[in-house]
Design an enzyme around this catalytic site. Structure first.
Site, mmCIF file in Angstrom:
data_model
loop_
_atom_site.group_PDB
_atom_site.id
_atom_site.type_symbol
_atom_site.label_atom_id
_atom_site.label_comp_id
_atom_site.label_asym_id
_atom_site.label_seq_id
_atom_site.Cartn_x
_atom_site.Cartn_y
_atom_site.Cartn_z
ATOM 1 C CB SER A 123 32.427 25.309 37.998
ATOM 2 O OG SER A 123 33.198 25.153 36.846
ATOM 3 C CB SER A 124 30.766 24.072 32.927
ATOM 4 O OG SER A 124 31.945 24.832 32.764
ATOM 5 C CB CYS A 125 35.245 22.081 35.794
ATOM 6 S SG CYS A 125 35.083 22.430 37.539
ATOM 7 C CE1 TYR A 152 36.568 25.910 41.902
ATOM 8 C CE2 TYR A 152 36.010 25.103 39.713
ATOM 9 C CZ TYR A 152 35.894 26.056 40.698
ATOM 10 O OH TYR A 152 35.111 27.168 40.484
ATOM 11 C CE LYS A 156 33.006 25.526 43.069
ATOM 12 N NZ LYS A 156 32.347 26.548 43.894
ATOM 13 C CG HIS A 195 38.910 31.659 34.815
ATOM 14 N ND1 HIS A 195 38.457 32.197 35.991
ATOM 15 C CD2 HIS A 195 38.764 30.314 34.949
ATOM 16 C CE1 HIS A 195 38.042 31.235 36.795
ATOM 17 N NE2 HIS A 195 38.225 30.076 36.187
HETATM 18 N N1 LIG Z 1 34.884 32.772 37.406
HETATM 19 C C1 LIG Z 1 34.345 31.821 36.668
HETATM 20 O O1 LIG Z 1 34.602 31.722 35.447
HETATM 21 C C2 LIG Z 1 33.400 30.845 37.266
HETATM 22 C C3 LIG Z 1 33.027 30.872 38.623
HETATM 23 N N2 LIG Z 1 32.145 29.946 39.101
HETATM 24 C C4 LIG Z 1 31.770 29.895 40.528
HETATM 25 O O2 LIG Z 1 31.304 31.151 40.983
HETATM 26 C C5 LIG Z 1 31.678 31.325 42.360
HETATM 27 C C6 LIG Z 1 32.391 32.656 42.517
HETATM 28 O O3 LIG Z 1 33.533 32.686 41.675
HETATM 29 P P1 LIG Z 1 34.278 34.050 41.312
HETATM 30 O O4 LIG Z 1 33.440 35.189 41.706
HETATM 31 O O5 LIG Z 1 34.762 33.920 39.929
HETATM 32 O O6 LIG Z 1 35.532 33.980 42.275
HETATM 33 P P2 LIG Z 1 36.409 35.192 42.860
HETATM 34 O O7 LIG Z 1 37.740 34.623 43.128
HETATM 35 O O8 LIG Z 1 36.285 36.384 41.996
HETATM 36 O O9 LIG Z 1 35.668 35.515 44.230
HETATM 37 C C7 LIG Z 1 35.631 34.588 45.265
HETATM 38 C C8 LIG Z 1 35.244 35.305 46.528
HETATM 39 O O10 LIG Z 1 35.275 34.363 47.616
HETATM 40 C C9 LIG Z 1 35.965 34.953 48.690
HETATM 41 N N3 LIG Z 1 36.635 33.949 49.504
HETATM 42 C C10 LIG Z 1 37.537 33.033 49.103
HETATM 43 N N4 LIG Z 1 37.949 32.308 50.147
HETATM 44 C C11 LIG Z 1 37.276 32.780 51.230
HETATM 45 C C12 LIG Z 1 37.274 32.440 52.598
HETATM 46 N N5 LIG Z 1 38.047 31.457 53.081
HETATM 47 N N6 LIG Z 1 36.486 33.135 53.428
HETATM 48 C C13 LIG Z 1 35.711 34.146 52.972
HETATM 49 N N7 LIG Z 1 35.663 34.513 51.692
HETATM 50 C C14 LIG Z 1 36.450 33.828 50.830
HETATM 51 C C15 LIG Z 1 36.994 35.856 48.029
HETATM 52 O O11 LIG Z 1 37.485 36.806 48.923
HETATM 53 P P3 LIG Z 1 39.050 37.186 48.827
HETATM 54 O O12 LIG Z 1 39.276 37.609 47.397
HETATM 55 O O13 LIG Z 1 39.176 38.255 49.827
HETATM 56 O O14 LIG Z 1 39.792 35.932 49.164
HETATM 57 C C16 LIG Z 1 36.186 36.444 46.898
HETATM 58 O O15 LIG Z 1 35.402 37.529 47.335
HETATM 59 C C17 LIG Z 1 32.534 30.118 42.744
HETATM 60 O O16 LIG Z 1 31.753 29.184 43.414
HETATM 61 C C18 LIG Z 1 32.958 29.573 41.412
HETATM 62 O O17 LIG Z 1 33.162 28.197 41.469
HETATM 63 C C19 LIG Z 1 31.604 28.971 38.289
HETATM 64 C C20 LIG Z 1 31.930 28.906 36.960
HETATM 65 C C21 LIG Z 1 32.845 29.813 36.354
HETATM 66 C C1 LIG Z 2 35.705 28.047 34.716
HETATM 67 C C2 LIG Z 2 36.652 26.901 34.615
HETATM 68 O O1 LIG Z 2 37.986 27.357 34.480
HETATM 69 C C3 LIG Z 2 39.009 26.370 34.430
HETATM 70 O O2 LIG Z 2 38.929 25.643 33.259
HETATM 71 P P1 LIG Z 2 39.231 26.173 31.833
HETATM 72 O O3 LIG Z 2 37.973 26.438 31.123
HETATM 73 O O4 LIG Z 2 40.158 25.236 31.166
HETATM 74 O O5 LIG Z 2 39.897 27.578 32.169
HETATM 75 P P2 LIG Z 2 40.872 28.675 31.646
HETATM 76 O O6 LIG Z 2 40.049 29.871 31.445
HETATM 77 O O7 LIG Z 2 42.026 28.813 32.566
HETATM 78 O O8 LIG Z 2 41.476 28.149 30.248
HETATM 79 C C4 LIG Z 2 40.692 27.957 29.101
HETATM 80 C C5 LIG Z 2 41.546 27.638 27.908
HETATM 81 O O9 LIG Z 2 42.270 28.820 27.553
HETATM 82 C C6 LIG Z 2 43.642 28.523 27.325
HETATM 83 N N1 LIG Z 2 44.454 29.715 27.547
HETATM 84 C C7 LIG Z 2 45.138 30.379 26.582
HETATM 85 N N2 LIG Z 2 45.839 31.378 27.114
HETATM 86 C C8 LIG Z 2 45.556 31.382 28.448
HETATM 87 C C9 LIG Z 2 45.981 32.214 29.504
HETATM 88 O O10 LIG Z 2 46.772 33.124 29.358
HETATM 89 N N3 LIG Z 2 45.460 31.918 30.752
HETATM 90 C C10 LIG Z 2 44.573 30.892 30.953
HETATM 91 N N4 LIG Z 2 44.077 30.684 32.208
HETATM 92 N N5 LIG Z 2 44.181 30.073 29.951
HETATM 93 C C11 LIG Z 2 44.677 30.320 28.716
HETATM 94 C C12 LIG Z 2 43.895 27.377 28.281
HETATM 95 O O11 LIG Z 2 45.066 26.670 27.914
HETATM 96 C C13 LIG Z 2 42.606 26.560 28.115
HETATM 97 O O12 LIG Z 2 42.678 25.768 26.960
HETATM 98 C C14 LIG Z 2 38.895 25.296 35.466
HETATM 99 O O13 LIG Z 2 40.187 25.069 35.945
HETATM 100 C C15 LIG Z 2 37.802 25.459 36.381
HETATM 101 O O14 LIG Z 2 38.188 26.349 37.373
HETATM 102 C C16 LIG Z 2 36.555 25.978 35.778
HETATM 103 O O15 LIG Z 2 35.488 25.641 36.216
#
Ligand SMILES: NC(=O)C1=CN([C@@H]2O[C@H](COP(=O)(O)OP(=O)(O)OC[C@H]3O[C@@H](n4cnc5c(N)ncnc54)[C@H](OP(=O)(O)O)[C@@H]3O)[C@@H](O)[C@H]2O)C=CC1
Ligand SMILES: C[C@H]1O[C@H](OP(=O)(O)OP(=O)(O)OC[C@H]2O[C@@H](n3cnc4c(=O)[nH]c(N)nc43)[C@H](O)[C@@H]2O)[C@@H](O)[C@@H](O)C1=O
Length: 328
Positions: A123-125, A152, A156, A195
């Site tokens: 992830s970009s974090c 986190y 990563k 998010h």
């Molecule tokens: N969403 C985003 O904005 C971003 C995501 N990513 C990366 O992309 C990848 C996927 O993220 P995303 O799809 O958003 O996440 P989700 O939470 O939508 O999906 C995660 C998946 O992983 C499964 N999972 C979690 N824990 C376990 C476990 N112990 N055993 C088996 N399966 C498990 C979950 O199943 P269940 O729900 O049943 O627990 C779910 O299907 C991650 O590596 C994340 O870091 C990177 C940047 C941004």
């Molecule tokens: C993908 C990335 O996601 C996470 O980082 P982040 O970019 O900070 O993620 P975010 O989507 O939760 O927030 C973005 C911004 O938005 C604002 N904000 C406003 N209102 C709401 C609100 O209602 N919910 C949330 N969540 N944020 C809010 C919030 O305060 C912040 O300024 C990492 O922890 C990490 O997991 C990671 O890799």
């Protein structure tokens, strides 16, 4: 030793092996489900999928036995403990422990049981809080992390390093992609733990449905974020599986950034909420800006297709059909 310029192994024949066994870990999540759709559209016919309850990837013995029995040829690791700023800040132990466990188990067993190639997603974090913008891959480990998600991020970073270590020692083709903030169908719409984009979509939708006058948005509204539609990310993942075999991780972004205020206004418009926004400055802003430099991926020949406005409309349509209507 590995060639750290990123071209130490030839990309393999992934795209031509349509019946090869591919394990997509996390296939019901935002990213995993999009990758499954993309692979199916591309003609892949032998996807190996396990729900969390069928296979808990934090359990080393179960993961070992799964790989020993199934022997997949390829692995895309999209299973992780994922959440927004509040979840990351509230459950740091879960974010570091679960992610280290999942990725360590899957990467090691995949190598041991003869997987040809593995794609790890970070992830970009992972980048320093005050990294140069746009952030190049080389900014990794050059400064302190953003405190709200450092646990986190450390997991990563360990995943990237584990892929690199296995490349060096075992000449094994493990690659890493670093997506920016993602959104799309099958996102998590939890009111606190999600998010920003799905959280706001749900909040504006519920406010509209209840004729509320205002919606609370967290932080100051000034942080900048880069959003990529998950279908673009899935396309990039399949592209990387077929075309990239380098040591260095690869940024996957859209190149387009908006302030949280601009995002909130856009979501408000797409949902059709008429009231006003109220900013809750007791909530953290997180990192001020994280625009990734995705020129390396562009130079390989990949570019995103979905605009933020189109992606938002598509996601809201999906939310109405699959979340709102199913509740009624
Ligand atoms: N969403 C985003 O904005 C971003 C995501 N990513 C990366 O992309 C990848 C996927 O993220 P995303 O799809 O958003 O996440 P989700 O939470 O939508 O999906 C995660 C998946 O992983 C499964 N999972 C979690 N824990 C376990 C476990 N112990 N055993 C088996 N399966 C498990 C979950 O199943 P269940 O729900 O049943 O627990 C779910 O299907 C991650 O590596 C994340 O870091 C990177 C940047 C941004
Ligand atoms: C993908 C990335 O996601 C996470 O980082 P982040 O970019 O900070 O993620 P975010 O989507 O939760 O927030 C973005 C911004 O938005 C604002 N904000 C406003 N209102 C709401 C609100 O209602 N919910 C949330 N969540 N944020 C809010 C919030 O305060 C912040 O300024 C990492 O922890 C990490 O997991 C990671 O890799």
């Amino acid at each position: 030793m590995a060639d750290t310029t990123g071209s130490d192994m030839k990309p393999d024949s992934f795209m031509s092996e349509k019946s090869a066994k591919i394990f997509v870990a996390g296939h019901r999540g935002l990213v995993g489900s999009a990758i499954v759709r993309k692979l199916q559209e591309s003609g892949f016919t032998n996807l190996i999928l396990r729900t969390h309850s069928e296979l808990d990837l934090t359990n080393q013995n179960d993961v070992e036995s799964f790989f020993s029995t199934e022997k997949p040829a390829y692995v895309i690791l999209a299973a992780a403990k994922v959440g927004g700023i509040h979840a990351n800040n509230t459950y740091p132990a879960d974010f570091i422990a679960v992610n280290l466990q999942i990725q360590t188990n899957v990467i090691h067993s995949a190598y041991t049981h003869g997987v040809k190639k593995l794609l790890f997603l970070g992830s970009s974090c992972i980048y320093p809080k005050f990294a140069p913008q746009p952030i190049p891959e080389s900014a990794l480990l050059t400064g302190p992390l953003e405190p709200t998600n450092e646990w986190y991020a450390i997991a990563k970073i360990a995943g990237i390093k584990m892929c690199q270590a296995y490349r060096i020692q075992h000449k094994w083709d493990a690659i890493s992609g670093m997506p920016t903030n993602l959104y799309g169908q099958n996102d998590n719409f939890h009111p606190e733990n999600s998010h920003v984009l799905p959280a706001l979509m749900r909040r504006f939708h519920e406010a509209k449905a209840n004729d509320a006058e205002e919606v609370v948005v967290w932080g100051s509204g000034s942080p900048l974020r880069e959003f990529l539609h998950v279908d673009d990310l899935a396309d990039a993942c399949v592209f990387l599986m077929g075309r990239y075999s380098g040591f260095e991780h690869v940024n996957v972004g859209s190149g387009v950034e908006v302030t949280i205020k601009e995002l909130a206004e856009l979501v408000k418009e797409v949902v059709g909420f008429q009231g006003k926004l109220v900013w809750d400055c007791s909530k953290p802003d997180g990192t001020p800006r994280k625009l990734m430099d995705s020129s390396k991926l562009a130079s390989l020949g990949w570019t995103p297709k979905v605009s933020l406005r189109d992606g938002l409309r598509q996601t809201y349509d999906w939310y109405l059909e699959n979340v709102v209507q199913k509740k009624q």
